[in-house]
Design an enzyme around this catalytic site. Structure first.
Site, mmCIF file in Angstrom:
data_model
loop_
_atom_site.group_PDB
_atom_site.id
_atom_site.type_symbol
_atom_site.label_atom_id
_atom_site.label_comp_id
_atom_site.label_asym_id
_atom_site.label_seq_id
_atom_site.Cartn_x
_atom_site.Cartn_y
_atom_site.Cartn_z
ATOM 1 N N TYR A 1 0.833 -1.212 0.000
ATOM 2 C CA TYR A 1 0.000 0.000 0.000
ATOM 3 C C TYR A 1 0.864 1.257 0.000
ATOM 4 O O TYR A 1 0.727 2.123 0.873
ATOM 5 C CB TYR A 1 -0.948 0.008 1.203
ATOM 6 C CG TYR A 1 -1.667 -1.296 1.382
ATOM 7 C CD1 TYR A 1 -2.717 -1.644 0.530
ATOM 8 C CD2 TYR A 1 -1.274 -2.212 2.349
ATOM 9 C CE1 TYR A 1 -3.359 -2.858 0.658
ATOM 10 C CE2 TYR A 1 -1.919 -3.426 2.483
ATOM 11 C CZ TYR A 1 -2.955 -3.743 1.639
ATOM 12 O OH TYR A 1 -3.588 -4.938 1.762
ATOM 13 N N TYR B 1 -12.026 -7.827 6.182
ATOM 14 C CA TYR B 1 -10.872 -7.829 5.281
ATOM 15 C C TYR B 1 -10.555 -9.282 4.931
ATOM 16 O O TYR B 1 -10.353 -10.107 5.821
ATOM 17 C CB TYR B 1 -9.649 -7.161 5.918
ATOM 18 C CG TYR B 1 -8.443 -7.288 5.022
ATOM 19 C CD1 TYR B 1 -8.303 -6.465 3.897
ATOM 20 C CD2 TYR B 1 -7.465 -8.262 5.246
ATOM 21 C CE1 TYR B 1 -7.220 -6.609 3.040
ATOM 22 C CE2 TYR B 1 -6.380 -8.405 4.389
ATOM 23 C CZ TYR B 1 -6.264 -7.579 3.288
ATOM 24 O OH TYR B 1 -5.206 -7.733 2.426
ATOM 25 N N ASP C 1 -13.158 -17.122 7.627
ATOM 26 C CA ASP C 1 -11.804 -16.698 7.302
ATOM 27 C C ASP C 1 -11.042 -16.526 8.617
ATOM 28 O O ASP C 1 -11.189 -15.508 9.291
ATOM 29 C CB ASP C 1 -11.859 -15.383 6.499
ATOM 30 C CG ASP C 1 -10.470 -14.843 6.186
ATOM 31 O OD1 ASP C 1 -9.483 -15.360 6.745
ATOM 32 O OD2 ASP C 1 -10.391 -13.888 5.379
ATOM 33 N N LYS D 1 -1.448 -17.068 7.520
ATOM 34 C CA LYS D 1 -0.590 -16.247 8.391
ATOM 35 C C LYS D 1 0.270 -17.049 9.388
ATOM 36 O O LYS D 1 1.403 -17.339 9.077
ATOM 37 C CB LYS D 1 -1.425 -15.176 9.061
ATOM 38 C CG LYS D 1 -1.824 -14.099 8.038
ATOM 39 C CD LYS D 1 -2.256 -12.800 8.670
ATOM 40 C CE LYS D 1 -2.224 -11.667 7.684
ATOM 41 N NZ LYS D 1 -3.529 -11.283 7.112
HETATM 42 C C1 LIG Z 1 -4.078 -11.204 5.828
HETATM 43 C C2 LIG Z 1 -5.457 -11.689 5.617
HETATM 44 C C3 LIG Z 1 -5.856 -12.218 4.379
HETATM 45 C C4 LIG Z 1 -4.953 -12.240 3.168
HETATM 46 O O1 LIG Z 1 -3.830 -13.038 3.358
HETATM 47 P P1 LIG Z 1 -2.524 -12.808 2.438
HETATM 48 O O2 LIG Z 1 -1.617 -13.934 2.857
HETATM 49 O O3 LIG Z 1 -2.000 -11.454 2.771
HETATM 50 O O4 LIG Z 1 -2.972 -12.912 1.026
HETATM 51 C C5 LIG Z 1 -7.148 -12.691 4.277
HETATM 52 N N1 LIG Z 1 -8.010 -12.656 5.321
HETATM 53 C C6 LIG Z 1 -7.643 -12.174 6.517
HETATM 54 C C7 LIG Z 1 -8.626 -12.184 7.646
HETATM 55 C C8 LIG Z 1 -6.366 -11.654 6.708
HETATM 56 O O5 LIG Z 1 -6.027 -11.142 7.896
#
Ligand SMILES: *Cc1c(COP(=O)(O)O)cnc(C)c1O
Length: 426
Positions: free
Chosen positions: A18, A146, A247, A276
């Protein structure tokens, strides 16, 4: 290379997240990192408050994780997953089945969180194709979410943070309910679910799935909401034949105080994404898990297969280190550590409430957030933090930390003090 040589090339040629090229915002040159310390090339050391965006849960340069990668390099670093398999993929698969709810048994490995979300959305669409519901191509979600930066993921993220207007022509138009208002620690208010309930009823015919970050919204607003919301969501999805996608890319692996945040609510989704912290921050990797029902339907869909296959799927280095990281976590007293971090942050961040610049202070598990009224000068605050010997990178109106679980009390207190003092500049 000197720090200046590195910085000069970086400034001219390397894009950061960004950001623009040739920016005057500082980027600091890292030489190495160990435990909770990031060492800069100019000799300074920073206490890490970010765990490199939720991922480095065991701290940097953990000997067991370093060893896992070194061992695996000598066996095989990468091999295509089409038509071939290997022990690290199977070992990790077994570990994932052991740590997730029983109904989630089918695993799809991908190389990043955003791609995991893309795969999850595609699974939901293919599931409905198999059932003859070809009009079900939209997704229902909540504001403030997000889910990543690829197009499918952006289309279910918050319209403002996800920059929907900027990318209008190329994003799917999905449906956004209000952000859950009822906070994690408050009494549940049934009215909080009403808007979502109405949207499900109106859009049922065109919606394939509901996608949501359980309990804790991350980069979309660092917001913690009530577990009952997820229970209502599970019930209404079942009633209307919608799949439920969680997610847990940010929240998985203990961050919120439960191994997965969904366990606060005792709710199991049809499709689960995590990433992550999966490899302890050592390699880029994520995974999607789903139920036998969804997997079976995909086999019966017109395509007959799941239509996705990344080049670096099930990368052996990533699988090997993820397997070791999960074992390390399970053998640690992570829940106690996260609980202790939570208690220290609750006390340490509380004084920030006194400042007129501060709108809210909230803590859940090993996530501590100060929300300000006005947007923060990120570059300026980062510079101040580095001068104080801490690594904290605020965004928008949020000064927040989610440190490695191994952080010592003294270091954590220093992070909290730095945060509280920084609000005077907001
Ligand atoms: C970081 C994140 C993503 C995207 O993951 P990347 O490895 O950066 O593509 C998707 N969903 C959530 C909740 C996140 O925190």
């Amino acid at each position: 290379m000197t720090p200046e040589t590195i910085q000069n090339f970086d400034k001219r040629h390397l894009w950061h997240p960004y950001a623009v090229l040739d920016s005057d915002d500082p980027v600091f040159v890292v030489e190495s990192a160990e435990g909770c310390r990031i060492k800069l090339k100019d000799g300074r050391q920073l206490i890490d408050g970010m765990a490199s965006w939720w991922s480095v849960i065991h701290g940097y340069s953990h000997p067991a994780l370093n060893e896992a990668i070194k061992d695996q390099v000598d066996q095989i670093s990468h091999v295509m997953f089409g038509g071939l398999t290997h022990e690290p993929a199977v070992r990790l698969g077994q570990a994932l089945i052991d740590i997730t709810p029983q109904s989630l048994r089918s695993i799809f490995y991908v190389d990043s969180g955003s791609v995991a979300v893309e795969a999850a959305l595609k699974m939901a669409v293919q599931y409905h194709q198999a059932k003859g519901h070809i009009k079900k191509t939209k997704f229902l979600t909540v504001l403030g979410g997000y889910h990543g930066d690829t197009c499918g993921a952006m289309s279910v993220s918050d319209p403002e943070n996800g920059m929907h207007s900027m990318f209008q022509g190329i994003l799917n138009r999905n449906i956004h309910a209000p952000r859950p208002k009822c906070r994690f620690h408050e009494n549940w208010d049934r009215l909080d679910f009403e808007a979502m309930e109405n949207l499900v009823e109106v859009h049922e015919h065109e919606v394939a799935a509901v996608i949501i970050e359980p309990i804790a919204q991350g980069a979309g607003g660092m917001w913690f909401y009530h577990p009952e919301y997820l229970q209502c969501l599970r019930r209404i999805c079942d009633r209307h034949g919608l799949l439920l996608i969680f997610d847990e890319i940010a929240t998985g692996f203990g961050r919120t105080g439960e191994f997965f945040a969904m366990q606060h609510a005792g709710v199991v989704p049809d499709i689960l994404c995590f990433g992550k912290a999966l490899t302890g921050g050592m390699m880029s990797m994520a995974a999607v898990m789903t139920t036998g029902d969804v997997a079976q339907a995909i086999h019966e869909s017109p395509a007959g297969v799941f239509m996705h296959g990344p080049t670096f799927m099930a990368n052996p280095l990533a699988c090997a280190v993820a397997g070791v990281s999960i074992n390390l976590l399970l053998q640690s007293n992570w829940q106690q550590r996260v609980h202790t971090i939570e208690k220290i942050m609750r006390v340490g961040l509380e004084p920030a409430r006194q400042s007129s610049a501060v709108l809210d202070v909230r803590v859940l598990g090993a996530i501590g957030v100060i929300e300000t009224h006005n947007p923060i000068d990120q570059a300026e605050l980062c510079r101040i933090f580095v001068e104080r010997g801490v690594w904290i990178r605020p965004f928008n109106r949020f000064i927040y930390i989610m440190p490695p679980y191994i952080i010592e009390e003294e270091d954590l207190n220093r992070l909290c003090h730095a945060m509280v003092e920084s609000v005077e500049r907001c």
